[in-house]
Scaffold this active site. Structure first.
Site, mmCIF file in Angstrom:
data_model
loop_
_atom_site.group_PDB
_atom_site.id
_atom_site.type_symbol
_atom_site.label_atom_id
_atom_site.label_comp_id
_atom_site.label_asym_id
_atom_site.label_seq_id
_atom_site.Cartn_x
_atom_site.Cartn_y
_atom_site.Cartn_z
ATOM 1 N N ASP A 75 0.950 -1.298 -0.049
ATOM 2 C CA ASP A 75 -0.293 -0.255 -0.152
ATOM 3 C C ASP A 75 0.984 1.121 0.379
ATOM 4 O OD1 ASP A 75 -2.188 1.440 0.135
ATOM 5 O OD2 ASP A 75 -2.861 -0.353 1.734
ATOM 6 N N ASP A 105 -3.861 4.429 -2.436
ATOM 7 C CA ASP A 105 -3.894 4.751 -1.334
ATOM 8 C C ASP A 105 -5.290 6.230 -1.435
ATOM 9 O OD1 ASP A 105 -5.791 4.217 1.738
ATOM 10 O OD2 ASP A 105 -5.047 6.647 1.318
ATOM 11 N N GLU A 123 -7.349 3.419 -5.711
ATOM 12 C CA GLU A 123 -8.359 3.770 -4.646
ATOM 13 C C GLU A 123 -8.959 4.769 -5.594
ATOM 14 O OE1 GLU A 123 -10.369 3.831 -0.372
ATOM 15 O OE2 GLU A 123 -8.134 5.026 -1.193
ATOM 16 N N HIS A 179 -11.382 -3.635 3.379
ATOM 17 C CA HIS A 179 -11.128 -3.263 4.945
ATOM 18 C C HIS A 179 -11.806 -1.743 4.998
ATOM 19 C CE1 HIS A 179 -8.902 -0.753 3.042
ATOM 20 N NE2 HIS A 179 -8.309 -0.152 3.738
ATOM 21 N N ASP A 180 -12.714 -1.078 4.304
ATOM 22 C CA ASP A 180 -13.415 0.072 4.963
ATOM 23 C C ASP A 180 -15.245 -0.323 4.538
ATOM 24 O OD1 ASP A 180 -11.302 1.386 5.143
ATOM 25 O OD2 ASP A 180 -11.559 2.137 2.651
HETATM 26 C C1 GLC Z 1 -8.186 4.571 2.038
HETATM 27 C C2 GLC Z 1 -8.218 3.744 2.877
HETATM 28 C C3 GLC Z 1 -8.591 3.284 4.686
HETATM 29 C C4 GLC Z 1 -8.115 4.832 4.788
HETATM 30 C C5 GLC Z 1 -7.907 6.316 4.079
HETATM 31 C C6 GLC Z 1 -7.137 7.640 4.835
HETATM 32 O O1 GLC Z 1 -9.699 4.934 2.017
HETATM 33 O O2 GLC Z 1 -8.382 2.632 2.514
HETATM 34 O O3 GLC Z 1 -8.728 2.681 5.229
HETATM 35 O O4 GLC Z 1 -8.789 4.978 6.174
HETATM 36 O O5 GLC Z 1 -7.982 5.476 2.987
HETATM 37 O O6 GLC Z 1 -5.951 6.516 3.880
#
Ligand code: GLC
Length: 523
Positions: free
Chosen positions: A100, A202, A270, A331-332
């Site tokens: 990541d 991210d 993402e 994970h979100d």
């Molecule tokens: C992304 C991650 C999440 C995190 C956010 C801030 O959305 O998947 O888990 O809290 O970024 O880094």
């Protein structure tokens, strides 16, 4: 098929490192824990790559997405030597490792931010976004945090606000300063030089902001988020704090950096953008992200028509030569077993593993771990503490390996796990499902093995075909996939041999789908 790059043919398995396997007994998963489970991933399950959420040095305000040193391993997760052993173990088994990369923000405990915060004229002041308060003392503009509240935090010492789109412990880096890009790229090279095969970027569409930091217009009604509800955040049109066109410049530079490596390195971003045309702009002219994550199936109506429409829409916007991607859980988001319903899990598995593109599978979904309810007051997740329904602890509970002490997640005598196990762990775990020939885990194994040896599933075109109501059917070259989203039988007029049935029995026929049955038919 053999000419396809690895990232097109591979199924990726996402690991949330705190929750996969604890080897030290502190109730928190670690890198040696992942290494100890590589045989499961490579040989038993049969995935081709793993993506590990952040394991870098971090105060854990956002459980690792607040990075205090981009070129380190947090002692909680192990050592750099542990990382090298993990990478070696992954490669020895013919798998790939994706890490990541968190470019939008660092932890406020990163030495860069500590310097930046130290005075208004520090040379690193401009590495982050600092602005004076408005005359009434309020934040410089109306941007709000994705985790609710203002996206600004006042530093009393220097009298200015810094921009923090997530928690106040995550300060947004200023990518308009070329020194920031240089420093971030240097840290990225550290991992690429070590041999990692790819990066998951991210919040890849947040990196560049409007240079004038203009206010976002407030909406008359709340926007429908493509993933979970973000409360007040969804009341704004995010014109100026995300999706800025200059993000494309950064992604072209990242791609050039990745492309300077041999063998090929890969990036997935993402990108939460509901407008699919805009979403697909992150492929660039195939010179930006290898692909953005496609989250459009996550909250689509779970019906044949609803899912079919989203897949067709994605197929239409992926540029020629581009590669689609599909995600159902991460994970979100709340666990898919709870979102879709457990009886839908076999169908979800077949859908994910038979579409054209790269599927990403979230740890534990292969055994249908359900969402665990954790009230706001007990949530550790910073988002869940502010907005219970947005809380993410419930999808991050420890992996359920067997029915021994703490589901085999921790060694005997260990501390309690950092999050409680899902209630049903004693009956729902990897060992139990391996013993049951018709378990969901055995379906995943069958589908992964089938896909691995199927040029049609790995590379074939996708074409939706006519099907009775309630059934989604599509062709991948010589294969037809038919999915029954209803709880009744559906007659089909298909001929051929059954390659896989989600029932994992001998009674399947291409003439009829049983309730919630999915079939791969060889025509
Ligand atoms: C992304 C991650 C999440 C995190 C956010 C801030 O959305 O998947 O888990 O809290 O970024 O880094």
């Amino acid at each position: 098929m053999s000419n396809q790059p690895w990232w097109q043919t591979t199924v990726v398995y996402q690991i949330y490192p705190r929750s996969f396997q604890d080897t030290t007994g502190n109730g928190i998963g670690d890198l040696p824990g992942i290494t100890s489970r590589l045989d499961y991933l490579a040989d038993i399950l049969g995935v081709g790559a793993i993506w590990i959420s952040p394991f870098y040095k971090s105060p854990m305000a956002d459980f690792g997405y607040d990075v205090a040193d981009y070129t380190s391993v947090d002692p909680m997760f192990g050592t750099m030597n542990d990382f090298d052993e993990l990478l070696e173990g992954v490669h020895r088994r013919g798998m790939k490792l994706i890490i990541d990369w968190v470019p939008n923000h660092s932890s406020t405990e990163h030495p860069w931010f500590i310097e930046s915060r130290s005075s208004r004229d520090n040379p690193k002041r401009d590495w982050y976004t600092w602005r004076d308060p408005k005359p009434d003392g309020s934040p410089p503009n109306n941007w709000i945090s994705a985790f609710s509240g203002p996206a600004w935090n006042l530093d009393e010492e220097t009298g200015q606000y810094y921009l923090c789109t997530f928690t106040k412990e995550q300060a947004d880096l200023n990518w308009r300063n070329p020194e920031v890009q240089e420093a971030m790229f240097e840290d990225l090279r550290f991992w690429l030089d070590r041999g990692v095969d790819g990066i998951r970027i991210d919040v890849a569409h947040f990196i560049m902001k409007d240079p004038q930091l203009r206010d976002n217009p407030r909406r008359a009604t709340k926007a429908k988020s493509i993933t979970r509800d973000h409360g007040e955040y969804d009341m704004y049109e995010h014109l100026y704090d995300k999706g800025h066109p200059d993000n494309h410049v950064v992604h072209r530079d990242v791609r050039a950096l990745l492309d300077s490596y041999q063998p090929e390195r890969f990036s997935v971003g993402e990108i939460h953008i509901a407008d699919l045309e805009e979403w697909s702009s992150y492929y660039g002219d195939l010179d930006e992200l290898h692909f953005p994550f496609n989250f459009s199936l996550m909250y689509a109506p779970w019906t044949a028509a609803g899912i079919g429409e989203k897949v067709n829409a994605a197929e239409e916007v992926v540029p020629p030569g581009g590669w689609p991607s599909y995600v159902l859980g991460n994970h979100d988001e709340p666990r898919i077993a709870t979102r879709f319903g457990e009886e839908q899990m076999p169908l979800a598995a077949m859908l994910l593993l038979t579409l054209r593109g790269q599927p990403t599978l979230y740890y534990g979904d292969e055994i249908a771990i359900p969402q665990r309810y954790i009230p706001s007051a007990e949530q550790q997740d910073p988002h869940g503490q502010k907005l219970e329904e947005a809380g993410r602890d419930g999808c991050r509970t420890p992996m359920q390996w067997d029915d021994s002490f703490q589901a085999g997640f921790s060694p005997p005598g260990a501390d309690a796990p950092w999050l409680p196990l899902s209630d049903d762990w004693a009956g729902r775990n990897v060992a139990r499902q391996l013993d049951d020939p018709q378990s969901l885990l055995n379906l995943y194994r069958a589908l992964l093995a089938y896909r691995k040896s199927s040029p049609a599933l790995q590379a074939g075109d996708y074409r939706q075909i006519e099907a009775p109501e309630g059934c989604l059917a599509y062709q991948r070259d010589n294969l037809t996939v038919a999915l029954n989203f209803t709880d009744g039988d559906i007659e089909l007029s298909l001929a051929g041999e059954v390659g896989v049935t989600t029932y994992l029995d001998d009674a399947a026929t291409p003439g009829r789908l049983r309730p919630h049955e999915g079939l791969i038919i060889e025509t």
